[in-house]
Design a protein around this motif. Structure first.
Motif: not given
Length: 224
Positions: A143-167
């Motif tokens: 999150k510290q690398f997201v530009p001010d005002g950008h919506d990129m940080a929304e849902g930051a804790d979620r990735a693509l989910g192409l596999v059914d486990f995390t790493l």
């Protein structure tokens, strides 16, 4: 799609053999595209991308090697990049910022394309591996690398989910305080899927949702 999800690349003979097995032929007969996008948000991102392009993963002896920069794809006609992606035997997805990488995987259209590439080997390194799982263990850092005002940080804790486990990569790395097993266990307890904690000598080989741990080091499966 077939996956070889690594913590730090092709680091030992076991992981190297797993790559060849997934490719179904020697590396010298295989084509690859390298994705450096994940390092670009960092202050020295350009230098890091150059070093990665000249690093061990790209110097395995591929028959041919090209670069696939995700941030450029939305401005390029699809017919000028899609055939190369479909033709590649492997996609080499480098590490860095998971949030930035997943954002551009989605925006470029590659995230939607990946499940259709049934014969392609996705080789992830660190963030490149985390990106295809359901959850981003690096969300607070990213999150510290997201530009001010950008919506990129929304849902930051979620990735693509192409596999059914995390790493969680880099288990017990001496230069990374957050990669102790105790810290990983604490994070893993907050997600509803299994978490593989893997060190730099370990990889996960995934074919048709079947996971095989390839290791000459340390790893642990943490169930929710």
């Amino acid at each position: 799609m077939k996956f070889l999800l690594t913590s730090s690349g092709i680091h030992n003979p076991s992981i190297s053999a797993a790559l060849v097995d997934l490719l179904g032929k020697p590396v010298a007969e295989s084509t690859a595209l390298f994705v450096p996008t994940g390092v670009l948000p960092f202050a020295n991102g350009g230098e890091m991308a150059w070093k990665a392009l000249n690093g061990p993963l790209c110097r395995l002896g591929w028959k041919s090697l090209g670069m696939l920069e995700l941030t450029a794809l939305p401005t390029i006609r699809e017919e000028n990049w899609l055939p190369a992606v479909r033709a590649a035997d492997a996609l080499l997805v480098w590490g860095g910022d998971v949030l930035y990488l997943t954002y551009w995987l989605r925006r470029s259209g590659l995230a939607d394309l990946l499940p259709t590439l049934t014969d392609t080997v996705y080789v992830g390194v660190s963030a490149g591996s985390i990106a295809v799982t359901p959850y981003n263990c690096d969300a607070e850092f990213d999150k510290q690398f997201v530009p001010d005002g950008h919506d990129m940080a929304e849902g930051a804790d979620r990735a693509l989910g192409l596999v059914d486990f995390t790493l969680y990569p880099h288990l017990n790395h001496p230069d990374m305080e957050d990669t102790t097993l105790a810290n990983i266990e604490q994070w893993a307890a907050t997600v509803p899927v299994p978490t593989y904690a893997i060190d730099d000598d370990t990889a996960l080989k995934v074919v048709d949702s079947t996971v095989e741990v390839i290791s000459e080091g340390d790893w642990k499966l943490l169930n929710p």
